[in-house]
Write a protein that holds these residues in place. Structure first.
Motif, short mmCIF file in Angstrom:
data_model
loop_
_atom_site.label_atom_id
_atom_site.label_comp_id
_atom_site.label_asym_id
_atom_site.label_seq_id
_atom_site.Cartn_x
_atom_site.Cartn_y
_atom_site.Cartn_z
N SER A 125 -2.29 15.42 -4.53
CA SER A 125 -1.99 14.19 -5.28
C SER A 125 -1.47 13.05 -4.41
O SER A 125 -1.83 11.89 -4.66
CB SER A 125 -1.02 14.49 -6.43
N PRO A 126 -0.61 13.26 -3.37
CA PRO A 126 -0.22 12.12 -2.53
C PRO A 126 -1.40 11.45 -1.85
O PRO A 126 -1.44 10.23 -1.71
CB PRO A 126 0.74 12.75 -1.51
N VAL A 127 -2.38 12.25 -1.43
CA VAL A 127 -3.58 11.69 -0.80
C VAL A 127 -4.42 10.96 -1.85
O VAL A 127 -4.95 9.87 -1.59
CB VAL A 127 -4.40 12.80 -0.12
N ALA A 128 -4.55 11.55 -3.04
CA ALA A 128 -5.31 10.91 -4.11
C ALA A 128 -4.71 9.55 -4.46
O ALA A 128 -5.43 8.58 -4.71
CB ALA A 128 -5.34 11.81 -5.33
N LEU A 129 -3.38 9.47 -4.47
CA LEU A 129 -2.72 8.19 -4.75
C LEU A 129 -3.05 7.15 -3.69
O LEU A 129 -3.31 5.98 -3.99
CB LEU A 129 -1.21 8.41 -4.81
N GLN A 130 -3.04 7.56 -2.42
CA GLN A 130 -3.34 6.62 -1.34
C GLN A 130 -4.79 6.17 -1.34
O GLN A 130 -5.11 5.06 -0.90
CB GLN A 130 -3.01 7.27 0.01
N LEU A 131 -5.69 7.05 -1.83
CA LEU A 131 -7.11 6.72 -1.83
C LEU A 131 -7.54 5.94 -3.07
O LEU A 131 -8.65 5.39 -3.11
CB LEU A 131 -7.96 8.01 -1.74
N ALA A 132 -6.68 5.88 -4.08
CA ALA A 132 -7.04 5.21 -5.33
C ALA A 132 -7.48 3.76 -5.12
O ALA A 132 -8.46 3.31 -5.74
CB ALA A 132 -5.88 5.29 -6.32
N PRO A 133 -6.82 2.97 -4.25
CA PRO A 133 -7.30 1.59 -4.05
C PRO A 133 -8.72 1.53 -3.48
O PRO A 133 -9.46 0.59 -3.77
CB PRO A 133 -6.28 1.01 -3.05
N LEU A 134 -9.10 2.55 -2.69
CA LEU A 134 -10.46 2.55 -2.13
C LEU A 134 -11.51 2.87 -3.18
O LEU A 134 -12.63 2.36 -3.13
CB LEU A 134 -10.55 3.55 -0.97
N THR A 135 -11.16 3.77 -4.11
CA THR A 135 -12.13 4.14 -5.15
C THR A 135 -12.05 3.21 -6.36
O THR A 135 -12.87 3.33 -7.27
CB THR A 135 -11.87 5.58 -5.61
N HIS A 136 -11.01 2.35 -6.39
CA HIS A 136 -10.78 1.45 -7.54
C HIS A 136 -10.49 2.25 -8.81
O HIS A 136 -10.83 1.81 -9.92
CB HIS A 136 -11.98 0.51 -7.77
#
Length: 222
Positions: A125-136
């Motif tokens: 989940s910490p990685v998913a949070l950081q990647l959220a701006p890239l996936t919109h």
């Protein structure tokens, strides 16, 4: 302070239940998640208010994930001897998870936000949070799906591996870590140090591969 205390109390209840009932359903994270979600629904409290109240606890999430790498150091010699099989197995498991999520989103006709959030569900989940701006994708949804993925993997994968006859601790740990990341790694450590070390490696490989795939997709859309 009230929501923070409730979260800790719910997790402590889960630890108590796990010590007395040797069943995958007595998972502290699952019990705490269900208890807090039920309390939020009954009280009509928005998630944003809960997230703000629980911020002191969630700020410890990243250091906790890093701490899961300790078994990697303890078993570094064994993991180094098996690195080819571990890397190939971890990459294959994460690749299958990404493909299944993409097919699931298409089969269920999920919304664009849910589809984008599912792209990072195989990562912790910490990685998913950081990647959220890239996936919109909405950050809260990306983190929620990552946690749900971990919960389901930690509950279902160990008995499935046992039924399939997978007994080797490195194979079991790698599969659990690659699919169920942090929650699965905590579950794998219950089976032994080597299983936990392989799960930590699987979780790290999944995070790296998901980050690479999301980064390439983001570059392709520019």
């Amino acid at each position: 302070m009230g929501w923070l205390a409730l979260t800790l109390l719910a997790f402590a209840l889960g630890v108590w239940a796990q010590a007395r009932k040797r069943t995958p359903l007595a998972n502290p994270t699952l019990i705490a998640t269900l208890a807090v979600a039920g309390a939020l629904l009954l009280s009509g409290t928005p998630y944003s208010s809960y997230a703000e109240a629980a911020r002191p606890l969630t700020s410890l999430l990243a250091p906790a994930v890093v701490a899961l790498a300790v078994p990697l150091y303890r078993h570094r010699a064994l993991l180094a001897r098996q690195w080819r099989a571990l890397v190939l197995g971890g990459a294959a498991g994460t690749g299958v998870a990404l493909a299944v999520n993409a097919l699931l989103a298409r089969a269920l006709h999920l919304s664009p936000d849910a589809t984008r959030a599912l792209q990072t569900a195989p990562a912790t989940s910490p990685v998913a949070l950081q990647l959220a701006p890239l996936t919109h994708a909405p950050p809260a949804l990306a983190a929620t799906l990552a946690v749900l993925s971990g919960l389901l993997g930690a509950l279902l994968l160990p008995p499935v591996l046992t039924r399939l006859g997978v007994r080797h601790p490195l194979a079991r740990g790698l599969a659990i870590g690659a699919v169920a990341h942090g929650i699965g790694t905590a579950r794998a450590r219950e089976e032994g140090e080597q299983t936990g070390a392989a799960a930590s490696l699987g979780m790290g490989l999944a995070a790296l591969l998901v980050t690479a795939v999301v980064g390439l997709l983001a570059l392709g859309h520019r």
